[in-house]
Design an enzyme around this catalytic site. Structure first.
Site, mmCIF file in Angstrom:
data_model
loop_
_atom_site.group_PDB
_atom_site.id
_atom_site.type_symbol
_atom_site.label_atom_id
_atom_site.label_comp_id
_atom_site.label_asym_id
_atom_site.label_seq_id
_atom_site.Cartn_x
_atom_site.Cartn_y
_atom_site.Cartn_z
ATOM 1 N N GLY A 1 0.524 11.529 49.073
ATOM 2 C CA GLY A 1 2.048 10.443 49.267
ATOM 3 C C GLY A 1 2.989 11.020 48.439
ATOM 4 O O GLY A 1 4.373 10.092 48.933
ATOM 5 N N SER A 2 2.804 11.121 47.262
ATOM 6 C CA SER A 2 4.316 10.771 46.820
ATOM 7 C C SER A 2 4.819 12.868 46.539
ATOM 8 O O SER A 2 6.227 12.883 46.049
ATOM 9 C CB SER A 2 4.659 10.393 45.410
ATOM 10 O OG SER A 2 3.674 11.680 44.923
ATOM 11 N N GLU B 1 -11.758 13.073 44.301
ATOM 12 C CA GLU B 1 -11.099 14.128 44.342
ATOM 13 C C GLU B 1 -10.938 15.533 43.360
ATOM 14 O O GLU B 1 -11.209 15.348 42.341
ATOM 15 C CB GLU B 1 -9.470 13.791 44.602
ATOM 16 C CG GLU B 1 -9.035 12.642 45.607
ATOM 17 C CD GLU B 1 -7.230 12.333 44.980
ATOM 18 O OE1 GLU B 1 -6.982 13.269 44.604
ATOM 19 O OE2 GLU B 1 -7.283 11.178 46.234
ATOM 20 N N ASP C 1 -5.799 9.909 52.369
ATOM 21 C CA ASP C 1 -4.848 11.168 51.993
ATOM 22 C C ASP C 1 -5.591 11.271 50.479
ATOM 23 O O ASP C 1 -5.483 11.632 49.961
ATOM 24 C CB ASP C 1 -3.580 10.437 51.639
ATOM 25 C CG ASP C 1 -2.714 12.013 51.002
ATOM 26 O OD1 ASP C 1 -3.012 12.399 51.433
ATOM 27 O OD2 ASP C 1 -1.086 10.964 50.221
ATOM 28 N N HIS D 1 -4.528 14.323 49.572
ATOM 29 C CA HIS D 1 -3.181 13.378 48.319
ATOM 30 C C HIS D 1 -1.421 13.661 48.171
ATOM 31 O O HIS D 1 -1.208 14.316 47.398
ATOM 32 C CB HIS D 1 -3.536 13.558 47.004
ATOM 33 C CG HIS D 1 -3.337 12.276 46.381
ATOM 34 N ND1 HIS D 1 -4.425 11.994 45.202
ATOM 35 C CD2 HIS D 1 -2.185 11.069 46.314
ATOM 36 C CE1 HIS D 1 -3.481 10.620 44.750
ATOM 37 N NE2 HIS D 1 -1.975 10.529 45.046
ATOM 38 N N ILE E 1 4.448 -0.984 48.004
ATOM 39 C CA ILE E 1 4.070 0.427 48.677
ATOM 40 C C ILE E 1 3.659 -0.355 49.794
ATOM 41 O O ILE E 1 4.259 0.095 51.347
ATOM 42 C CB ILE E 1 2.929 1.364 48.365
ATOM 43 C CG1 ILE E 1 3.777 2.129 47.293
ATOM 44 C CG2 ILE E 1 2.542 2.340 50.021
ATOM 45 C CD1 ILE E 1 2.636 2.892 46.353
ATOM 46 N N ALA F 1 -3.771 4.927 48.978
ATOM 47 C CA ALA F 1 -4.412 4.405 47.215
ATOM 48 C C ALA F 1 -4.753 4.952 47.040
ATOM 49 O O ALA F 1 -4.480 6.117 46.004
ATOM 50 C CB ALA F 1 -4.514 2.549 47.970
ATOM 51 N N ARG F 2 -6.147 4.448 47.073
ATOM 52 C CA ARG F 2 -7.375 5.458 46.101
ATOM 53 C C ARG F 2 -8.637 5.395 47.195
ATOM 54 O O ARG F 2 -9.462 4.221 47.521
ATOM 55 C CB ARG F 2 -7.280 4.753 44.643
ATOM 56 C CG ARG F 2 -6.813 4.708 43.652
ATOM 57 C CD ARG F 2 -6.813 6.699 43.429
ATOM 58 N NE ARG F 2 -5.080 6.731 42.340
ATOM 59 C CZ ARG F 2 -3.677 6.886 42.618
ATOM 60 N NH1 ARG F 2 -3.927 7.125 43.638
ATOM 61 N NH2 ARG F 2 -3.158 6.797 41.214
HETATM 62 C C1 GLV Z 1 -0.332 8.525 43.528
HETATM 63 O O1 GLV Z 1 -1.190 8.898 44.078
HETATM 64 C C2 GLV Z 1 0.225 7.732 42.910
HETATM 65 O O2 GLV Z 1 -0.190 6.958 41.833
HETATM 66 O O3 GLV Z 1 1.223 7.830 41.776
#
Ligand code: GLV
Length: 317
Positions: free
Chosen positions: A285-286, A265, A260, A283, A156, A235-236
Site C-alpha cells: 500500500g504505502s 501477515e 494486499d 502489503h 483512503i 486495508a487490513r
Molecule cells: C499501512 O498499512 C498503514 O496502515 O500505514
C-alpha cells in the site's frame, strides 16, 4: 537528549535525521523483535518508533518501562497497538495519516484492475510462453459503468472514489456516518453493509480494523453481494473470514479477489494460493520511496511535537 527505540530499519535519510535529534537505538539488521526483546531494548528509552510488524499488545505495554511516554507508529492503521492499554499506562500513541493516502489508493486501484482483468492468470500465460490471442481469451470484467462499493469512506476510501470515478465507475459507500453532500461528489451513501454489498459489483475495503469490522466479510455477508462480485482489500486482513471468501470464490458467487493485506501477515491463508482468480500483493500500500520517507518523517515529527508540547496532533488515544 531523549532516547528513542526504532524497532525496524528505516530509509537512510530518515535514520540520519533521527540520529541528529535523539540518541537512537536503530535496528540495522532489520530483525523483527519478539515482544520480550522489544521490552528489553526499550529500557531507558523515552519513546518507541514502531512498525505494523510489532504487535504491541496489552501484555507488552504493561511490561514497558515507565520512561516510555510515546509509541509513534510508522503507519496510519494502529491495529498492532493496544491503544487503550497504552492510555492506561500514560503512553501516547500516534500514527501517520494523509501522507500515504495517494500511494495506498493507487494500490487499491491496482487490486481492482488486477482482479477484474485477471492479471495473475494473464502474467502466468505470458511467462509460460504458450498463449495465443482468441476472441474469448482471458475475458475479464470492465470497470466502466460498474458499481464500486467502498467500505470506509475516510481519507483512503475517498481517494479511491476519486480514482474510480475517473474510470467511469459509480460510487457507493458505507461509513459510520454519511459525508456532507458537498464532499460526496455523487457517491451514494448506504447506512448498512447489507445495502452497500447488494449493489457492489466490486468492493474496496478501506475501513480500519476494529472489533466491529473484524470478519465483516463472512459467510452471511457474502450472500448479500450480486453474483459474480469482486472483493478487494487494501486495508487490513482482519476484515475477512478467509475460509468463507475462498468458498464463495469456489462456488462462483465471487468472481475474483484482490488482496494486499492478510490475516497473520506475512502468512497467507493457503486457500488463496491455488485459485486462478486471486490477485495478491505483499502489503505494498504505502511502498513508494516518497511515501515511506514522508511516513517516517511524520512518525519522527510526532515524537518531536509530543516532547515539545506535551501532546500531538496525530495522537490516536
Ligand atoms: C499501512 O498499512 C498503514 O496502515 O500505514
Amino acid at each position: 537528549m531523549k532516547k528513542i527505540l526504532v524497532t525496524r530499519r528505516l530509509l537512510k535519510s530518515n535514520e540520519e535525521r533521527i540520529s541528529k535529534i535523539w540518541e537512537a537505538k536503530l535496528n540495522s539488521n532489520d530483525e523483527i523483535y519478539p515482544q520480550n526483546k522489544l521490552i528489553e531494548l526499550s529500557k531507558g528509552c523515552d519513546g518507541i518508533l514502531c512498525s505494523i510488524t510489532d504487535k504491541i499488545d496489552e501484555k507488552t505495554i504493561n511490561q514497558l518501562s515507565d520512561s516510555i511516554k510515546i509509541i509513534s507508529n510508522f503507519a496510519v492503521g494502529i491495529g498492532n497497538i493496544d491503544t487503550k492499554a497504552a492510555r492506561e499506562n500514560n503512553i501516547v500513541v500516534t500514527n501517520t495519516p494523509d501522507v500515504l493516502t495517494n500511494a495506498t489508493a493507487e494500490i487499491a486501484m491496482l487490486l481492482i484492475l488486477g482482479a477484474a482483468r485477471r492479471a495473475s492468470e494473464a502474467i502466468k500465460w505470458v511467462k509460460n510462453k504458450n498463449w495465443k490471442w482468441s476472441v474469448d481469451f482471458l475475458m475479464g470484467k470492465q470497470l466502466y459503468e460498474s458499481r464500486l462499493g467502498i467500505l470506509g469512506m475516510g481519507r483512503i476510501g475517498g481517494a479511491v472514489a476519486k480514482r474510480a470515478k475517473a474510470f467511469g465507475m459509480k460510487i457507493h459507500y458505507h461509513n459510520r456516518s454519511k459525508l456532507k453532500s458537498s464532499l460526496e461528489e455523487g457517491a451514494i451513501y448506504h447506512n448498512n453493509i447489507k445495502s452497500l454489498f447488494s449493489v457492489s459489483d466490486i468492493l474496496s475495503i478501506n475501513c480500519p480494523a476494529t472489533k466491529e469490522t473484524k470478519n465483516i466479510i463472512n459467510k452471511e455477508t457474502l450472500d448479500f453481494f450480486p453474483a459474480g462480485a469482486i472483493i478487494t482489500n487494501s486495508a487490513r486482513g482482519e476484515m475477512i473470514d478467509d475460509e468463507a471468501l475462498v468458498q464463495a470464490l469456489i462456488n462462483k458467487k465471487i468472481y475474483a479477489i484482490g488482496l494486499d493485506v492478510y490475516n497473520g501477515e506475512p502468512n497467507i491463508y493457503p486457500g488463496y494460493l491455488n485459485q486462478k482468480n486471486v490477485f495478491i500483493l505483499p502489503h505494498l500500500g504505502s511502498a513508494t520511496k516518497k511515501t515511506r520517507t514522508a511516513m517516517a518523517n511524520l512518525a519522527i515529527d510526532n515524537i518531536v511535537e509530543f516532547f515539545d508540547k506535551g501532546n500531538c496532533t496525530n495522537r490516536v488515544n
